[in-house]
Design a protein around this motif. Structure first.
Motif: not given
Length: 236
Positions: A8-31
């Protein structure tokens, strides 16, 4: 009021991506994999964080929550503690990083509270909505990647990880299978309700295939982050 995202314009906000899922889904690895890709290709700073936690005070609350300190007091008490941790996390890490134009990758955010304390824990959705309005306000993820995995397989993965690290099951991993089945159903219901924000990723595949599906989802939804990446439609 939120700032515009990258591109966007100057001073643009960064993107915010969240990872969700149950236990053992591999979120930490994929992040970790996505963070490495974005740092190499996007030209923007990347901030990796988690919930509960992400700031010193929130990490202290994390220790208490995962240790089961709040469990005897019910899901409302847990939701309040998650909210207290989230306030500090947002103020000290997430909002400043977004304000600097960084991409924030967060291991769990508001949808975990909706799923764990809400759908699986029985806390009324109206209570969670009120907490979100007060605590989170407009700072919502631009994209939420839900790593979907059969709960029995996820718990087996988590148990294997615990055996390797010498750590026992935490407060949520120790719940019975039916709790985790409700969790999965809750995450999929969130994805159906908010398809413009959420992408479901089949986490039963090998890590490289999951990584490719995540890159495709990011390229399709937030093309400024992965310019020139061709989406193959691997996301569920």
């Amino acid at each position: 009021m939120t700032l515009p995202r990258i591109g966007g314009s100057a001073g643009a906000r960064g993107a915010f991506i969240s990872f969700e899922g149950g236990e053992g889904a591999g979120k930490s690895t994929q992040i970790a994999r996505l963070a490495a890709t974005l740092r190499a290709r996007s030209g923007h700073g990347v901030c990796v964080t988690r919930e509960p936690g992400g700031s010193p005070r929130a990490e202290e609350i994390r220790t208490a929550l995962l240790g089961g300190v709040a469990k005897p007091y019910g899901p409302f008490a847990e939701a309040l503690l998650f909210s207290a941790a989230r306030i500090d996390h947002l103020d000290r890490l997430i909002r400043p990083a977004l304000g600097r134009g960084e991409t924030v990758l967060c291991d769990r955010f508001i949808d975990s509270t909706r799923a764990y304390q809400g759908a699986a824990g029985g806390l009324d959705a109206a209570v969670l909505d009120a907490l979100e309005r007060v605590v989170v306000g407009p700072t919502r993820p631009d994209l939420t990647l839900i790593l979907d995995l059969d709960p029995a397989a996820g718990l087996a993965r988590a148990a294997g990880r615990g055996a390797r690290t010498g750590q026992g099951a935490d407060r949520f991993e120790a719940e019975k299978l039916d709790f985790h089945i409700r969790l999965r159903e809750a995450f999929l219901a969130i994805a159906r309700a908010e398809p413009e924000r959420c992408a479901v990723i089949d986490a039963s595949r090998d890590p490289d295939s999951v990584e490719a599906a995540i890159r495709d989802a990011v390229a399709a939804r937030l093309p400024d982050l992965l310019p020139g990446e061709g989406a193959r439609g691997d996301a569920a």
